[in-house]
Design an enzyme around this catalytic site. Structure first.
Site, PDB file in Angstrom:
ATOM      1  N   LYS A 111      34.597  87.129  51.089  1.00 11.48           N
ATOM      2  CA  LYS A 111      34.614  86.720  49.671  1.00 11.48           C
ATOM      3  C   LYS A 111      35.631  87.502  48.852  1.00 11.48           C
ATOM      4  O   LYS A 111      36.072  87.027  47.808  1.00 11.48           O
ATOM      5  CB  LYS A 111      33.214  86.848  49.055  1.00 11.48           C
ATOM      6  N   LYS A 192      31.055  78.146  58.388  1.00  5.52           N
ATOM      7  CA  LYS A 192      29.645  77.770  58.165  1.00  5.52           C
ATOM      8  C   LYS A 192      29.556  76.759  57.017  1.00  5.52           C
ATOM      9  O   LYS A 192      30.380  76.780  56.093  1.00  5.52           O
ATOM     10  CB  LYS A 192      28.768  78.994  57.898  1.00  5.52           C
ATOM     11  N   LYS A 195      27.690  76.137  50.195  1.00 10.37           N
ATOM     12  CA  LYS A 195      27.550  75.465  48.899  1.00 10.37           C
ATOM     13  C   LYS A 195      28.875  75.399  48.171  1.00 10.37           C
ATOM     14  O   LYS A 195      29.130  74.478  47.420  1.00 10.37           O
ATOM     15  CB  LYS A 195      26.607  76.266  47.995  1.00 10.37           C
TER      16      LYS A 195
END
Ligand code: AQP
Length: 327
Positions: A111, A192, A195
């Site tokens: 991130k 993966k 969202k």
């Protein structure tokens, strides 16, 4: 009875990965465990959120918890920011963790990658997650595979504090599904399902219309050798579809492969569309009834009170061990 704790971020688009990796376990575990399920809004603000949207998403997740079958009479459902012990214990644990171990977390690297400066919360949120878990003397934490490293950190911190201050925390164990622990993105099975991915066809959200479910699965990335084989390394796309099929149907991949008479990947995808639509239909129906109910906020308020009643004695124990306050 063993105690279970887990949480989901109210960041929208709860998807099949969240459901098959974590939420489905939540429902199963409430039969013979004392379960505490949190909506972790303090985690959500590690990245910028629209305040109005965040409030809406909190109720969306609460309604989904109920729609998939979490029973608020059996389990505690509440919002993290409504129990102050999370933030308080988070700070105490921050003072007992190291920047080195936090900056090595895979999710932090992913991130924060390529950015010169990132929010401190992005680095320290695994410590807040450890606090979430340890605040309730949790035995079992049902999560997806991507959280394995964070569970290890929670265990390490608990053991570290216990060694330094005497027995303070229960050392928790992670619980991971066999099928569903890691659902991959439909458009890129090396990543993966997530969202925040830009492409809406990378995921199936639990509230997707049947037509969207069909579109996303039919255009899922596969390969060109045409073989039906479970081989995540060499055939990640097909293996991901088989994994989703297995997790939704309750059949093993071996059973699915033994029963199939598909002529091509198109047939596998069509069957998976039907299985997915069937599995999500009752959730969508329940959700629409619950989301507008006035009861939702009362359930969350009651849940916060029950959670706080468990958290306060643990916080007292922590303050006493660390010498905080007046005693
Ligand atoms: N792809 C996945 N497969 C299996 N389990 C998954 N989980 C998430 N993605 C998968 C599990 O879902 C639970 C709730 O996740 P979360 O809401 O706390 O946040 P997350 O892991 O950050 O979810 P996303 O979808 O990946 O969000 P973004 O895109 O914002 O990073 C956790 O138990 C998690 O393991």
């Amino acid at each position: 009875m063993k105690r279970v704790f887990s949480g989901v971020q109210p960041t929208g688009n709860i998807h099949l990965g969240n459901y098959l990796g974590a939420l489905k376990q939540f429902v199963e575990l409430q039969q013979d465990h004392e379960c505490i399920y949190c909506i972790v809004d303090e985690h959500a603000i590690t990245v910028p959120q629209d305040p109005k949207e965040l409030r809406k998403h909190i109720l969306d997740v609460a309604a989904l918890y109920l729609a998939i079958g979490i029973d608020p009479k059996k389990s505690i459902i509440f919002v993290q920011s409504q129990v102050s012990g999370h933030a308080e214990l988070g700070w105490v644990l921050c003072c007992n963790s190291y920047t080195g171990e936090l900056s090595r977390m895979t999710q932090f690297k992913a991130k924060s990658g390529g950015q010169e400066s990132v929010g401190t919360g992005l680095l320290t949120y695994p410590v807040l997650m450890a606090a979430d878990i340890l605040l309730y003397d949790t035995d079992v934490v049902p999560v997806g595979n991507d959280q394995k490293q964070h569970i290890e950190l929670a265990r390490d911190i608990a053991i570290r504090v216990n060694n330094k201050y005497g027995k303070t925390f229960v050392v928790p164990d992670g619980r991971f599904m066999k099928a569903g622990a890691r659902i991959m993105a439909l458009d890129d099975p090396e990543q993966k399902m997530s969202k925040s991915a830009e492409n809406v066809h990378s995921r199936i959200s639990l509230l997707d219309e049947d037509s969207k479910i069909k579109k996303s699965i039919m255009r899922a990335t596969t390969d060109c050798d045409g073989e039906f084989r479970f081989d995540p390394v060499n055939k990640p796309g097909v293996s991901n579809l088989l994994n989703i099929y297995s997790a939704l149907s309750g059949k093993t991949v071996e059973e699915i492969l033994a029963e199939q008479n598909w002529r091509g990947y198109g047939d596998l995808k069509k069957e998976l569309v039907a299985v997915t639509q069937e599995a999500l239909a009752p959730i969508k129906q329940n959700y629409n009834e619950i989301r507008e109910s006035d009861e939702l906020k009362n359930i969350l308020r009651d849940g916060a009170e029950r959670a706080n009643a468990i958290a306060q004695p643990v916080m007292k124990r922590v303050r006493d061990k660390f010498g905080l306050g007046l005693g």
